[in-house]
Design a protein around this motif. Structure first.
Motif, PDB file in Angstrom:
ATOM      1  N   PHE A  79      35.297 -61.198   2.531  1.00 23.23           N
ATOM      2  CA  PHE A  79      35.176 -62.393   3.131  1.00 23.23           C
ATOM      3  C   PHE A  79      36.395 -63.026   3.361  1.00 23.23           C
ATOM      4  O   PHE A  79      36.925 -63.660   4.353  1.00 23.23           O
ATOM      5  N   GLN A  80      37.311 -63.299   2.071  1.00 26.68           N
ATOM      6  CA  GLN A  80      38.759 -63.801   2.300  1.00 26.68           C
ATOM      7  C   GLN A  80      39.642 -63.106   2.905  1.00 26.68           C
ATOM      8  O   GLN A  80      40.525 -63.657   3.540  1.00 26.68           O
ATOM      9  N   SER A  81      39.481 -62.032   3.287  1.00 28.96           N
ATOM     10  CA  SER A  81      40.442 -61.280   4.094  1.00 28.96           C
ATOM     11  C   SER A  81      40.304 -61.341   5.564  1.00 28.96           C
ATOM     12  O   SER A  81      41.047 -61.532   6.360  1.00 28.96           O
ATOM     13  N   ARG A  82      38.704 -61.831   5.909  1.00 32.13           N
ATOM     14  CA  ARG A  82      38.526 -62.195   7.302  1.00 32.13           C
ATOM     15  C   ARG A  82      38.699 -63.482   7.496  1.00 32.13           C
ATOM     16  O   ARG A  82      39.069 -63.925   8.595  1.00 32.13           O
ATOM     17  N   PHE A  83      38.384 -64.182   6.762  1.00 32.70           N
ATOM     18  CA  PHE A  83      38.720 -65.715   6.731  1.00 32.70           C
ATOM     19  C   PHE A  83      39.511 -66.451   5.505  1.00 32.70           C
ATOM     20  O   PHE A  83      39.107 -67.254   4.848  1.00 32.70           O
ATOM     21  N   PRO A  84      40.848 -66.149   5.742  1.00 34.42           N
ATOM     22  CA  PRO A  84      41.575 -66.556   4.746  1.00 34.42           C
ATOM     23  C   PRO A  84      41.918 -68.093   4.555  1.00 34.42           C
ATOM     24  O   PRO A  84      42.351 -68.476   3.408  1.00 34.42           O
ATOM     25  N   LYS A  85      41.553 -68.796   5.480  1.00 31.43           N
ATOM     26  CA  LYS A  85      41.761 -70.244   5.309  1.00 31.43           C
ATOM     27  C   LYS A  85      40.725 -70.970   5.005  1.00 31.43           C
ATOM     28  O   LYS A  85      40.683 -72.261   4.665  1.00 31.43           O
ATOM     29  N   MET A  86      39.386 -70.159   4.784  1.00 32.89           N
ATOM     30  CA  MET A  86      38.154 -70.827   4.426  1.00 32.89           C
ATOM     31  C   MET A  86      38.258 -70.865   2.666  1.00 32.89           C
ATOM     32  O   MET A  86      38.142 -69.816   2.028  1.00 32.89           O
ATOM     33  N   PRO A  87      38.139 -72.044   2.224  1.00 32.97           N
ATOM     34  CA  PRO A  87      37.910 -71.848   0.496  1.00 32.97           C
ATOM     35  C   PRO A  87      36.777 -71.583   0.398  1.00 32.97           C
ATOM     36  O   PRO A  87      35.530 -71.826   1.033  1.00 32.97           O
ATOM     37  N   VAL A  88      36.601 -70.781  -0.773  1.00 36.75           N
ATOM     38  CA  VAL A  88      35.335 -70.192  -1.505  1.00 36.75           C
ATOM     39  C   VAL A  88      35.344 -70.764  -2.859  1.00 36.75           C
ATOM     40  O   VAL A  88      36.486 -70.707  -3.736  1.00 36.75           O
ATOM     41  N   VAL A  89      34.158 -71.153  -3.377  1.00 37.85           N
ATOM     42  CA  VAL A  89      33.935 -71.601  -4.715  1.00 37.85           C
ATOM     43  C   VAL A  89      32.968 -70.696  -5.104  1.00 37.85           C
ATOM     44  O   VAL A  89      31.752 -70.390  -4.562  1.00 37.85           O
TER      45      VAL A  89
END
Length: 137
Positions: A79-89
């Motif tokens: 997920f973080q590699s596909r959407f690097p600007k999206m904050p994840v909690v």
């Protein structure tokens, strides 16, 4: 205001919940096959503004990672590699499925309706999101 989105990622199914644009109400959005999660989210993000994503963190009662932790961690990395600007909690999801099932009982759903695992996953994601919104994480 952008929405908050919660993901209850599982081996087979993934429950997704979303807030309204004012971030006041959490509602179940859908349950999807887990292998389609990234594609589904890419499509959703192209249509809706999302401020942050909350992903369930499975834990055992003693606070140690559960057996499904490895699978979910791989999803989070993807997920973080596909959407690097999206904050994840990450949020503890220990009781969300049990609470979802109890919610179904309390809502008067029939035994047959309560066996719908997709609905349990969607409600679990909603509970995860409600917990985040209430400041429990």
């Amino acid at each position: 205001m952008p929405r908050l989105l919660a993901i209850d990622y599982g081996i087979k199914r993934t429950g997704i919940a979303i807030t309204d644009e004012m971030q006041l109400i959490a509602s179940g959005l859908t349950t999807i096959p887990s292998e389609t999660a990234i594609a589904f989210l890419a499509d959703y993000f192209s249509k809706e503004k999302v401020e942050k994503v909350i992903v369930g963190k499975p834990m055992q009662m003693n606070g140690q990672p559960s057996e499904s932790t490895e699978i979910i961690e791989k999803f989070v990395v993807l997920f973080q590699s596909r959407f690097p600007k999206m904050p994840v909690v990450r949020a503890d999801e220990r009781f969300t499925s049990k609470m979802a099932f109890q919610t179904m009982i309390d809502s008067g759903l029939s035994k047959k309706q309560r066996q719908n695992k997709a609905l349990v996953d969607e409600i679990a994601a909603t509970i995860l999101l409600q917990g985040y919104m209430a400041g429990n994480y």
